[in-house]
Design an enzyme around this catalytic site. Structure first.
Site, PDB file in Angstrom:
ATOM      1  N   TYR A 255     -17.345 -16.498  88.646  1.00 40.20           N
ATOM      2  CA  TYR A 255     -18.725 -16.893  88.899  1.00 40.20           C
ATOM      3  C   TYR A 255     -19.602 -15.830  88.255  1.00 40.20           C
ATOM      4  O   TYR A 255     -19.533 -14.664  88.629  1.00 40.20           O
ATOM      5  CB  TYR A 255     -19.001 -16.982  90.399  1.00 40.20           C
TER       6      TYR A 255
ATOM      7  N   TRP B 150     -22.770 -14.879  84.856  1.00 41.23           N
ATOM      8  CA  TRP B 150     -23.505 -15.206  83.640  1.00 41.23           C
ATOM      9  C   TRP B 150     -22.906 -14.396  82.493  1.00 41.23           C
ATOM     10  O   TRP B 150     -23.479 -13.423  82.043  1.00 41.23           O
ATOM     11  CB  TRP B 150     -24.968 -14.815  83.798  1.00 41.23           C
TER      12      TRP B 150
END
Length: 752
Positions: free
Chosen positions: A107, A109
């Site tokens: 999880y 970016w």
């Protein structure tokens, strides 16, 4: 040579000037993010992971639970050795425990690039390997992501583009921003953003006469240039304030009964709740905003075109579903949902992709493969899962059971940033047999892993930068070779897939460049089919960027609702009340918006609210060592903001080191004394790399607030993250504070 590239905080140009990388924003970006200047330090920083590294105990004694994670030295080994060992461990876990025993964490970016997107790569690999337990929803919006489909419609369809910045600039009279619309947040986008327009749109609206009302304990949550009215209620009481506003609309006949009748469902239950004594005086007692101000604000909302926004921060708290639902109900009472620049807008200002129109054709993305295993958890419940295998929990109307996880595989994320109560997370990770991480730098997550595989950064590989609400597609060209022996995630998974017997299925016979060509073909064909210029991949790559056509700014499905359309909710209407949610029987999320008092309010021991929000100098914890991030610290320590009325009795001076403490943990920070924060509240942003003082002292000397935050779900409906708010005591630090060494590698030795 200057090359084009893209990051979550903007499109940029990069070139080497001697030994220093120079980064300049895209020339068409009217308000580029200063976070771009963290990038030059990313290529060769000492925090980079140079070679595959394995925790000594795991390498020498094999897999198994261990409380030495995060404390033990690492051994550098060769790629073939570690991949052979890791492939064998994946086989063992699948054979002995089944695929549900593998948790695909990933999880985060990791990249604005659409092929080298870590989550897509790991989920593709684990699906082909036989399946895995996955996560659903996000830390950023978990409560809203479950609630909004019940009460309004598909999350993305009713949040990203129904109210745009152009509409606000042209039509809106009042913007009521719960949690604000901080520019530091709207400078960030998953696929990058070429033009940051939020500041100019707010300025244009303000010049036209739009009134901005900020509801937040933090004054900087709206730009000072738009002269917002600042209301600073008690943290976590926004739902009560909304209910008091709604009561005034009802009591003074300022609501829109026709809209409620024709386009809403469940109004009667909420109306009866309002009439149960929940007026402006009731709300004032809870939130601390005078009742006369509440009534005056309600009248203003009804006097013109009003949009009500709810920042993601509001729902990152206990009962976080309620302010989102109450704001929707308030907007429905005004009858402006679906009008240009009016109604309800979740998250506007929380991401750069919100408030934009979508591209008219799909952007290049790597499709996910279906997971043959149905096991999942809400993403913020990872520590619960690891600590309580076989335990039961409620989620969105279902009673579920936590799987027994033996191997955790993380790629492109940092749970020691995202997750709460880090001491609890450390105990949870100590229970698994194997913890694998792909990482480019030595974050706390890497330090707590058994196997750390060095991953390239976006600067060291080719990719395509694109987002569905940004018209510019960018050819992301490498600016440096891979650092030391780092490999991209796709290459690592391809090698593992070869050892597990499915390399051809995983790669489909394509090199990374051939994958980029393949991904571009869908966009090229869509452009041609709609009669737009359709450059080939070679033409796109040579140009460095292509501007896609955009769709209409038409308000989407909420505008259609006004013209007789139906939503995807249980009634096809806006659900002010929900019979489905009511049927779940959750006392922490009833069938209509409600004020539910917090279970952990300030006390004599912990008298201050702590707001743990997103940082202004980096994205989450990414590039915490970069120049912009470092400039925001004091002597290498994260900054905590405190009101003078709270600082003075504690003997806290501006710039001094302070100690934040509660029953879960302790951290140090540097104090900034300011009246831009509500008295009774302190603010410490997330993202400072977790740095314990010593093996036997978990105090974070760097200033990571997640040693303090609560690891509990928002409610049984969504089980979302509640990391935004907690309670603490703050005191001046006495003595010489320990040095911050967050960005130095751990102890590493060569394999013998």
């Amino acid at each position: 040579m200057t090359v084009s590239h893209s990051a979550h905080w903007g499109v940029f140009r990069a070139e080497w000037e001697g030994e220093r990388l120079r980064v300049t924003p895209h020339p068409d970006d009217p308000d580029p993010s200063p976070v771009l200047q963290n990038i030059p330090d990313a290529v060769r920083h000492p925090a980079r992971v140079a070679r595959p590294a394995v925790r000594r105990g795991w390498w020498e004694h094999g897999p198994g639970p261990s409380d030495r994670r995060g404390h033990e030295e690492f051994i550098e080994v060769g790629w073939d050795e570690v991949l052979d060992r890791l492939a064998g461990e994946l086989r063992r876990v699948h054979t002995d425990h089944g695929p549900t025993a593998v948790y695909g964490g990933s999880y985060g970016w990791a990249s604005a690039g659409r092929f080298h997107h870590a989550q897509s790569q790991i989920h593709r690999f684990l699906s082909m390997a036989g399946g895995y337990t996955q996560s659903v929803n996000t830390y950023s919006g978990g409560a809203a992501e479950v609630l909004i489909p019940h009460v309004l419609g598909p999350f993305d369809a009713v949040t990203r583009s129904v109210v745009t910045w152009d509409q606000i600039a042209a039509h809106t009279d009042t913007v009521l921003a719960f949690g604000g619309m901080a520019l530091k947040n709207s400078q960030i986008a998953p696929g990058g953003m070429s033009r940051h327009v939020e500041r100019s749109a707010m300025a244009a609206a303000s010049a036209r006469g739009t009134r901005f009302v900020l509801v937040s304990p933090l004054r900087p949550d709206l730009p000072a240039a738009v002269s917002p009215q600042w209301l600073a209620p008690e943290p976590g009481t926004d739902a009560a304030l909304m209910i008091g506003l709604a009561h005034t609309l009802l009591a003074e006949d300022l609501h829109d009964p026709d809209f409620l009748r024709d386009h809403c469902d469940g109004w009667e239950a909420f109306r009866d709740y309002l009439l149960g004594g929940r007026d402006a005086d009731w709300a004032a007692e809870i939130c601390g905003i005078p009742a006369d101000e509440i009534r005056s604000l309600a009248r203003r909302l009804a006097a013109g075109r009003t949009v009500i926004t709810v920042a993601q921060s509001l729902q990152r708290a206990e009962h976080g579903e309620q302010p989102v639902w109450a704001a929707l109900a308030l907007a429905a009472m005004l009858g402006q949902i679906g009008l240009p620049g009016g109604g309800f807008c979740y998250g506007l200002g929380s991401l750069a992709h919100y408030g934009r129109v979508r591209t008219a054709v799909p952007v290049p993305t790597l499709a996910r493969r279906p997971n043959p295993v149905r096991s999942f958890i809400p993403v913020a419940r990872v520590a619960d899962m690891l600590l309580d295998p076989g335990g039961s929990y409620a989620y969105n109307g279902s009673d579920l059971t936590y799987p027994d996880i033996r191997l955790v595989y993380w790629c492109g994320g940092n749970p020691f940033h995202h997750h709460q109560d880090l001491s609890r997370l450390r105990r949870a990770l100590a229970r698994v047999d194997t913890f694998v991480v792909h990482e480019s730098v030595w974050t706390a997550t890497a330090r707590h892993a058994d196997v750390v595989l060095p991953a390239t950064t976006t600067l060291e590989r080719e990719d395509i930068g694109a987002g569905g609400t940004d018209a510019l597609v960018v050819a992301m060209k490498p600016v440096a070779p891979p650092y030391e022996s780092a490999r991209d995630d796709h290459a690592i998974f391809a090698e593992l897939a070869a050892r597990l017997g499915f390399a051809e299925r995983f790669t489909e016979g394509r090199t990374p460049r051939e994958w980029l060509v393949h991904l571009w073909e869908r966009t090229e064909k869509a452009l041609a089919n709609k009669g737009f210029p359709a450059p080939t991949f070679e033409e796109f790559w040579a140009a460095g960027e292509v501007t896609l056509p955009t769709g209409p700014d038409d308000g989407g499905m909420l505008a259609t609702l006004r013209d007789g359309g139906r939503l995807t909710t249980e009634s096809g209407r806006v659900q002010i009340g929900s019979a489905v949610i009511a049927s779940f029987g959750y006392d922490d999320c009833p069938g209509h918006p409600a004020w539910i008092p917090p279970s952990d309010p300030p006390s004599a021991r912990h008298p201050l609210w702590l707001v743990s929000n997103q940082p202004a100098t980096r994205l989450h914890s990414q590039l915490d060592f970069g120049a912009t991030s470092a400039a925001g610290k004091v002597d290498g320590r994260e900054v905590m903001r405190i009101h003078p009325a709270d600082a003075a009795p504690r003997g806290i001076e501006d710039g001094a080191v302070v100690r934040l403490v509660n029953d879960r943990g302790t951290c140090l920070a540097a104090a900034r004394v300011t009246d831009e924060i509500r008295a009774g509240v302190v603010q410490l942003p997330t993202g400072a790399w977790y740095t314990p003082a010593a093996d036997d002292d978990p105090t974070c000397v760097h200033g990571n607030p997640n040693v303090l935050t609560r690891d509990v779900g928002s409610s049984r409906l969504a089980q979302g993250c509640t990391g935004q708010l907690t309670t603490v005591q703050v005191e001046a630090y006495v003595g010489v504070p320990p040095a911050v060494q967050a960005h130095r590698p751990p102890r590493i030795r060569q394999a013998e």
